[in-house]
Design an enzyme around this catalytic site. Sequence first.
Site, mmCIF file in Angstrom:
data_model
loop_
_atom_site.group_PDB
_atom_site.id
_atom_site.type_symbol
_atom_site.label_atom_id
_atom_site.label_comp_id
_atom_site.label_asym_id
_atom_site.label_seq_id
_atom_site.Cartn_x
_atom_site.Cartn_y
_atom_site.Cartn_z
ATOM 1 N N LYS A 9 56.214 77.766 37.733
ATOM 2 C CA LYS A 9 56.162 79.224 37.600
ATOM 3 C C LYS A 9 56.382 79.927 38.949
ATOM 4 C CE LYS A 9 53.116 79.122 33.509
ATOM 5 N NZ LYS A 9 51.805 79.567 32.959
ATOM 6 N N TYR A 49 57.604 83.547 25.402
ATOM 7 C CA TYR A 49 56.164 83.593 25.119
ATOM 8 C C TYR A 49 55.840 84.439 23.887
ATOM 9 C CZ TYR A 49 54.528 81.112 29.335
ATOM 10 O OH TYR A 49 54.234 80.159 30.280
ATOM 11 N N ASN A 112 48.757 79.838 36.924
ATOM 12 C CA ASN A 112 48.327 78.430 36.857
ATOM 13 C C ASN A 112 49.465 77.445 37.098
ATOM 14 O OD1 ASN A 112 49.660 78.739 34.481
ATOM 15 N ND2 ASN A 112 47.874 78.499 33.160
ATOM 16 N N HIS A 115 54.108 75.442 33.349
ATOM 17 C CA HIS A 115 54.146 75.475 31.884
ATOM 18 C C HIS A 115 54.570 74.102 31.396
ATOM 19 C CE1 HIS A 115 55.203 76.502 27.743
ATOM 20 N NE2 HIS A 115 56.266 75.744 27.937
ATOM 21 N N GLU A 126 62.208 74.704 23.227
ATOM 22 C CA GLU A 126 62.187 75.249 24.596
ATOM 23 C C GLU A 126 63.298 74.638 25.444
ATOM 24 O OE1 GLU A 126 57.355 76.160 24.566
ATOM 25 O OE2 GLU A 126 58.155 74.691 25.978
HETATM 26 N N1 UDP Z 1 47.270 83.114 30.082
HETATM 27 C C1 UDP Z 1 46.584 84.114 30.732
HETATM 28 N N2 UDP Z 1 45.310 84.425 30.324
HETATM 29 C C2 UDP Z 1 44.687 83.762 29.315
HETATM 30 C C3 UDP Z 1 45.383 82.744 28.646
HETATM 31 C C4 UDP Z 1 46.684 82.438 29.055
HETATM 32 O O1 UDP Z 1 47.114 84.719 31.666
HETATM 33 O O2 UDP Z 1 43.538 84.094 28.994
HETATM 34 C C5 UDP Z 1 48.633 82.780 30.509
HETATM 35 C C6 UDP Z 1 48.668 81.521 31.377
HETATM 36 O O3 UDP Z 1 49.695 81.706 32.348
HETATM 37 C C7 UDP Z 1 49.052 80.461 30.372
HETATM 38 C C8 UDP Z 1 50.034 81.227 29.485
HETATM 39 O O4 UDP Z 1 49.446 82.522 29.384
HETATM 40 O O5 UDP Z 1 49.620 79.341 31.014
HETATM 41 C C9 UDP Z 1 50.246 80.652 28.107
HETATM 42 O O6 UDP Z 1 48.983 80.443 27.494
HETATM 43 P P1 UDP Z 1 48.697 79.108 26.679
HETATM 44 O O7 UDP Z 1 47.423 79.317 25.957
HETATM 45 O O8 UDP Z 1 49.912 78.735 25.891
HETATM 46 O O9 UDP Z 1 48.411 78.051 27.859
HETATM 47 P P2 UDP Z 1 49.264 76.797 28.366
HETATM 48 O O10 UDP Z 1 50.033 76.236 27.194
HETATM 49 O O11 UDP Z 1 50.163 77.303 29.459
HETATM 50 O O12 UDP Z 1 48.245 75.838 28.895
HETATM 51 MG MG MG Z 2 51.195 77.121 25.778
#
Ligand code: UDP
Ligand code: MG
Length: 137
Positions: A9, A49, A112, A115, A126
């Site tokens: 990211k 997303y 974080n 992805h 994807e």
């Molecule tokens: N995210 C966020 N706040 C939250 C949950 C998710 O900013 O409370 C963001 C974070 O960057 C995350 C992305 O949204 O990686 C997608 O969320 P997902 O639950 O799909 O998490 P991932 O698959 O990335 O672990």
């Molecule tokens: Mg996810």
Amino acid sequence: MDRTLSILKPDAVKLDLTGRINTYIENSGLKIIAQKMLSLTEKQAASFYHIHQERPFFIELVKFMTSGPVIVQVLFGKDAVSKYRAIMGDTDPKQAAKGTIRGDLASDISENRVHGSDSIDNANKEIAFFFAEYQLL
Ligand code: UDP
Ligand code: MG
């Protein structure tokens, strides 16, 4: 053997963490079989997303994902989807185990670093989203 889609990211690129992240990937046995740097448009980030479009963090997420260049990768290997999810660590870096990418290199849930696809079905979608030109292989 399967494939998964990884994104380093904008925070990872900005903070020069891409080499370290690639080391976690390579040490896990996964192969980086394609990668490119690009900047997501707002439309692309929102589309990528879209499952989160009703969530409170969606606007911030799109803003963050378009804040600078990213590196998108295709990872290949045994159980690539679940293996990459495991080495990424929990979505919230505060919950992520030490030794994982997010546990070691991130501290904030909204930034974080990486992805990774969450299912084989989504991985295929994807990969097609970013690497349509490779679908002929
Ligand atoms: N995210 C966020 N706040 C939250 C949950 C998710 O900013 O409370 C963001 C974070 O960057 C995350 C992305 O949204 O990686 C997608 O969320 P997902 O639950 O799909 O998490 P991932 O698959 O990335 O672990
Ligand atoms: Mg996810």
